[in-house]
Design a protein around this motif. Structure first.
Motif, PDB file in Angstrom:
ATOM      1  N   GLU A  87     -45.916 -36.951   4.586  1.00 64.89           N
ATOM      2  CA  GLU A  87     -47.125 -37.261   3.613  1.00 64.89           C
ATOM      3  C   GLU A  87     -47.496 -38.180   2.686  1.00 64.89           C
ATOM      4  O   GLU A  87     -47.980 -38.733   2.163  1.00 64.89           O
ATOM      5  N   THR A  88     -46.241 -38.335   1.501  1.00 64.98           N
ATOM      6  CA  THR A  88     -45.522 -39.334   0.454  1.00 64.98           C
ATOM      7  C   THR A  88     -44.722 -39.903   0.745  1.00 64.98           C
ATOM      8  O   THR A  88     -43.678 -39.508   1.546  1.00 64.98           O
ATOM      9  N   ASN A  89     -44.660 -40.665   0.203  1.00 64.92           N
ATOM     10  CA  ASN A  89     -43.338 -41.817  -0.420  1.00 64.92           C
ATOM     11  C   ASN A  89     -43.086 -41.194  -1.396  1.00 64.92           C
ATOM     12  O   ASN A  89     -44.278 -42.045  -2.739  1.00 64.92           O
ATOM     13  N   GLN A  90     -42.435 -40.966  -1.834  1.00 68.75           N
ATOM     14  CA  GLN A  90     -41.954 -41.097  -3.911  1.00 68.75           C
ATOM     15  C   GLN A  90     -41.230 -42.036  -3.882  1.00 68.75           C
ATOM     16  O   GLN A  90     -39.807 -42.021  -3.893  1.00 68.75           O
ATOM     17  N   PHE A  91     -41.937 -42.522  -5.443  1.00 69.62           N
ATOM     18  CA  PHE A  91     -40.588 -43.663  -5.716  1.00 69.62           C
ATOM     19  C   PHE A  91     -41.332 -44.016  -6.960  1.00 69.62           C
ATOM     20  O   PHE A  91     -42.133 -43.303  -7.920  1.00 69.62           O
ATOM     21  N   GLU A  92     -40.695 -45.034  -7.720  1.00 65.72           N
ATOM     22  CA  GLU A  92     -40.237 -45.179  -9.562  1.00 65.72           C
ATOM     23  C   GLU A  92     -41.777 -45.905  -9.033  1.00 65.72           C
ATOM     24  O   GLU A  92     -41.826 -46.998  -8.794  1.00 65.72           O
ATOM     25  N   GLN A  93     -42.386 -45.292 -10.077  1.00 67.34           N
ATOM     26  CA  GLN A  93     -44.025 -45.964 -10.172  1.00 67.34           C
ATOM     27  C   GLN A  93     -44.134 -45.726 -12.097  1.00 67.34           C
ATOM     28  O   GLN A  93     -44.641 -44.829 -12.079  1.00 67.34           O
ATOM     29  N   ASN A  94     -44.672 -46.627 -12.609  1.00 68.90           N
ATOM     30  CA  ASN A  94     -45.036 -46.666 -14.297  1.00 68.90           C
ATOM     31  C   ASN A  94     -46.229 -48.137 -14.449  1.00 68.90           C
ATOM     32  O   ASN A  94     -46.060 -48.610 -13.519  1.00 68.90           O
TER      33      ASN A  94
END
Ligand SMILES: NC(=O)c1ccc[n+]([C@@H]2O[C@H](COP(=O)([O-])OP(=O)(O)OC[C@H]3O[C@@H](n4cnc5c(N)ncnc54)[C@H](OP(=O)(O)O)[C@@H]3O)[C@@H](O)[C@H]2O)c1
Length: 269
Positions: free
Chosen positions: A152-159
């Motif tokens: 469903e998702t890949n959770q990674f650092e993003q800002n």
């Protein structure tokens, strides 16, 4: 199977650090403000508080979207560790279970555990499954094992400072959504004139603009705050619509600045 329609509520509460009585209070406040999507992990020590807060809220369990993550040490006992998480939370299922990190130095390899994660989903203990801190290569290895349409998702650092666009595009091309962790750069956004300028235009806060930007580029965001006013302000970021010029200007803030980078972590894209 992955829904392909974005099953995750677009704003969730990060729970890193929300331990003890203070953490429970912060969770209860977030729920009363309207958060229904909660992001925990086996390694945060917050699963018990998440379960308690849900139970005490008086709100139906099915109205929540709860994510937990299998820590690297538990990849060898993935199934049992999901049972442990569910017991700690007092829940019969998690809405989403993620692999928190690929194995340290890729030991164990993706092929050792991703099929087992898929079977946890088949058992009904996880409605959806996904990964976290997976590079393009890891995503491809996972798809080779369990096929398209499962993650469903890949959770990674993003800002705004680390937009990770190459990885985000790769995931979306494979039908995998993006969840942005550390969406507020860990609370380090204040000295950014462009954010302040756009915030003033929208009569909003810089943190709200940083979240609105990530939402505009299609990510789910999971800001953490222990403070009720900030929790409310972060949730209200969903009401801000940035125009194309603002999104383009904010895209230019990307400087590849990574805050979370353990020595045993993957070779980032
Ligand atoms: N998958 C992974 O490997 C991974 C890694 C890191 C994080 N995560 C997840 O992502 C979540 C979010 O990341 P994070 O907690 O590291 O960082 P973050 O959400 O970017 O920033 C949190 C910091 O910002 C402050 N803050 C929050 N809202 C604010 C506002 N409106 N104005 C000013 N300051 C504000 C918080 O302080 P107060 O609490 O005092 O308000 C806290 O110090 C985590 O809690 C966790 O659930 C996942």
């Amino acid at each position: 199977m992955s829904t392909g329609e974005g099953a995750l509520p677009r704003i969730g509460l990060g729970t890193f650090g929300l331990t003890g009585a203070g953490g429970l209070g912060a969770l209860l406040s977030a729920i009363s403000i309207g958060y229904r999507h909660i992001d925990t992990a086996q390694s945060y020590g917050t699963e018990e508080n998440v379960g308690r807060a849900i139970a005490r809220s008086g709100i139906l369990r099915n109205d929540f979207f709860v994510t937990t993550k299998v820590t690297t040490a538990n990849l060898v006992r993935l199934e049992e560790s999901v049972d442990d998480s569910l017991n700690l939370m007092g829940l019969g299922y998690a809405d989403l279970v993620l692999i928190h990190w690929p194995g340290r130095y890729d030991d164990p390899p993706v092929s050792d555990y991703i099929g087992r994660l898929a079977r946890v989903q088949d058992s009904g203990k996880a409605s959806l499954i996904g990964v976290s801190n997976f590079t393009r290569a890891h995503v491809d290895q996972a798809i080779a094992e369990i096929g398209l349409g499962r993650l469903e998702t890949n959770q990674f650092e993003q800002n705004v400072f680390l937009q990770n666009r190459v990885l985000a595009d790769h995931c979306r091309d494979a039908g995998i959504g993006v969840t942005a962790y550390m969406p507020l750069a860990g609370g380090r956004l204040d000295q950014t004139p462009l954010l302040a300028e756009i915030a003033a235009r929208h009569d909003a806060g810089v943190n709200q603009i940083a979240l609105a930007f990530l939402l505009a580029i299609g990510s789910v965001v999971i800001p953490k705050s222990a403070t009720p006013e900030r929790q409310k302000s972060n949730l209200e970021a969903a009401t801000i619509t940035l125009d194309d010029a603002e999104v383009a200007a904010l895209a230019a803030l990307d400087r590849g600045q990574r805050f979370i980078d353990p020595e045993w972590g993957p070779d980032w894209d």
